[in-house]
Enzyme design. Structure first.
Site, short mmCIF file in Angstrom:
data_model
loop_
_atom_site.label_atom_id
_atom_site.label_comp_id
_atom_site.label_asym_id
_atom_site.label_seq_id
_atom_site.Cartn_x
_atom_site.Cartn_y
_atom_site.Cartn_z
N ASP A 12 0.82 -1.23 0.00
CA ASP A 12 0.00 0.00 0.00
C ASP A 12 0.85 1.27 0.00
O ASP A 12 0.41 2.31 0.49
CB ASP A 12 -0.95 0.03 1.21
CG ASP A 12 -1.75 -1.24 1.37
OD1 ASP A 12 -2.23 -1.75 0.35
OD2 ASP A 12 -1.86 -1.73 2.51
N HIS A 42 -3.32 -2.58 -6.87
CA HIS A 42 -2.63 -1.32 -7.17
C HIS A 42 -3.64 -0.32 -7.71
O HIS A 42 -4.45 -0.66 -8.58
CB HIS A 42 -1.50 -1.55 -8.17
CG HIS A 42 -0.36 -2.31 -7.60
ND1 HIS A 42 0.77 -2.64 -8.30
CD2 HIS A 42 -0.17 -2.82 -6.35
CE1 HIS A 42 1.61 -3.30 -7.52
NE2 HIS A 42 1.05 -3.44 -6.34
N THR A 43 -3.58 0.90 -7.20
CA THR A 43 -4.53 1.94 -7.60
C THR A 43 -3.84 2.97 -8.48
O THR A 43 -2.75 3.45 -8.16
CB THR A 43 -5.12 2.63 -6.36
OG1 THR A 43 -5.78 1.65 -5.55
CG2 THR A 43 -6.13 3.71 -6.76
N GLN A 175 2.87 -6.11 -2.95
CA GLN A 175 3.06 -6.13 -1.50
C GLN A 175 4.26 -5.23 -1.13
O GLN A 175 4.48 -4.21 -1.76
CB GLN A 175 3.25 -7.56 -0.98
CG GLN A 175 1.95 -8.32 -0.83
CD GLN A 175 1.55 -9.06 -2.07
OE1 GLN A 175 2.27 -9.14 -3.05
NE2 GLN A 175 0.37 -9.64 -2.06
N THR A 250 -9.45 -5.82 0.01
CA THR A 250 -10.36 -6.29 1.05
C THR A 250 -11.34 -5.23 1.53
O THR A 250 -12.39 -5.57 2.07
CB THR A 250 -9.55 -6.75 2.29
OG1 THR A 250 -8.84 -5.62 2.82
CG2 THR A 250 -8.58 -7.85 1.92
N ARG A 252 -10.75 -3.47 4.00
CA ARG A 252 -10.52 -3.34 5.45
C ARG A 252 -9.76 -2.06 5.76
O ARG A 252 -8.92 -1.63 4.96
CB ARG A 252 -9.71 -4.53 5.97
CG ARG A 252 -10.43 -5.86 5.93
CD ARG A 252 -9.55 -6.98 6.44
NE ARG A 252 -8.42 -7.25 5.56
CZ ARG A 252 -7.56 -8.26 5.73
NH1 ARG A 252 -7.70 -9.06 6.77
NH2 ARG A 252 -6.57 -8.44 4.89
#
Length: 338
Positions: A12, A42-43, A175, A250, A252
């Site tokens: 992230d 991935h954004t 990751q 997720t 989350r």
């Protein structure tokens, strides 16, 4: 010219932004995704649109860039085809014949395993069980899936040929180093190594071919799932500082902590980093938002960057100042003069 882009923390960090920026700014010829698989999102925010990718390299924003997925990457056929169709990437993207296939049974095993789902806090995407089957030599590979055959190629051969021709190539990791199966906070880690060396192995290029290794950090640390996070802030503290985020895969909430110099040093060491990218400086210093010139950053933001550079001993060359691809300060021409 081969550049490896690797996460320096717990994922992230903003690798998608950095990859997409370099792909456009440098007009990159070839981009290959390495790392684990669909457990990483991935954004990319480009031309006002947000793309959340789980298989396709973030360099897709450059329509000229050829896209590959290396043999070490896990492929979920449904997610891959969905992204290819949504982004109209047919005839632009290839996956290695030997990529391991994630099947529905792998997702079921992932989600029903109380250790993985409750203790480690995996995404439930089936990556760990798929890798387990690969180690047992019983997993399917992409060449065995009929509707993937048109996308299959020898990715190692293609990438090495591109380098032989002096084309520009970037490898996009997933990751982060601190989630590495070997170098991370075991057992609260992902299912394989995620450092620069393994990213190269995923694609099929040797270490002598690497020219630059860019380690990406966010201006603060976050992680999803279980495991240690030094100086972790409470959700209320993170909210007060406007640092609340949610996982791409997720949904989350991400756990939040201040930037950790000690852990960053270790990531730089493990990855043989030559450059650092820092994203989301605008989250810590809102007046930095969308600034593209270093001189215009507020004093506190400059001090933050310069302290990281001094402590880690390599240049900070890219500074993210907003969500859009081009919300960035690019210091490579200044910092990398020979």
């Amino acid at each position: 010219m081969l550049t490896v882009i690797v996460g320096g923390a717990f994922g992230d960090e903003g690798k998608g932004k950095i990859v997409s920026y370099i792909a456009l700014k440098d007009d990159v010829d070839v981009a290959a995704r390495a790392g684990v698989g669909t457990n990483a999102g991935h954004t990319v925010v480009y031309n006002g649109k947000t793309y959340r990718l789980r298989q396709v390299p973030s360099a897709f924003v450059n329509e000229r860039t050829k896209l590959y997925i290396g043999a070490g990457v896990l492929v979920d056929p449904e997610i891959f085809i969905k992204e290819v169709n949504e982004l109209n990437l047919k005839n632009r993207i290839w996956i290695d014949y030997n990529c391991t296939v994630i099947e529905e049974i792998h997702k079921i095993r992932d989600r029903s395993d109380s250790h993985l789902s409750k203790v480690v806090g995996t995404t439930g995407s089936g990556c760990g069980p798929a890798l387990e089957d690969r180690v047992k030599r019983i997993a399917k590979t992409c060449k065995e899936i009929d509707f993937l055959k048109d996308f299959c190629d020898d990715v190692a051969l293609r990438i090495n040929h591109a380098l032989d021709k002096k084309l520009s190539v970037i490898i996009e990791g997933t990751q982060g180093t601190l989630l590495s199966l070997y170098h991370g906070t075991y057992p609260y880690v992902t299912s394989k190594d995620t450092s620069a060396s393994s990213l190269c192995a995923d694609i099929g290029v040797g270490p002598k071919r690497v020219d630059e290794v860019i380690v990406v950090f966010k201006s603060y640390f976050t992680r999803v799932g279980g495991g240690p996070l030094e100086n972790e802030l409470s959700f209320e503290e993170a909210k007060k500082l406007n640092l609340v985020e949610y996982g791409t895969v997720t949904g989350r909430p991400r756990r939040v902590a201040p930037f950790n110099i000690k852990l960053a040093k270790r990531s730089v060491m493990i990855n043989s980093a030559t450059q650092i990218a820092i994203t989301k400086i605008d989250a810590l210093y809102p007046s930095s938002n969308k600034i593209t010139e270093y001189e215009k950053l507020p004093k506190e933001a400059k001090e933050f960057i310069e302290n990281i550079e001094a402590e880690l001993g390599i240049p900070v060359t890219l500074i993210g100042t907003g969500n859009e691809v081009f919300d960035i300060i690019d210091l490579r021409k200044v910092k990398l003069r020979k």
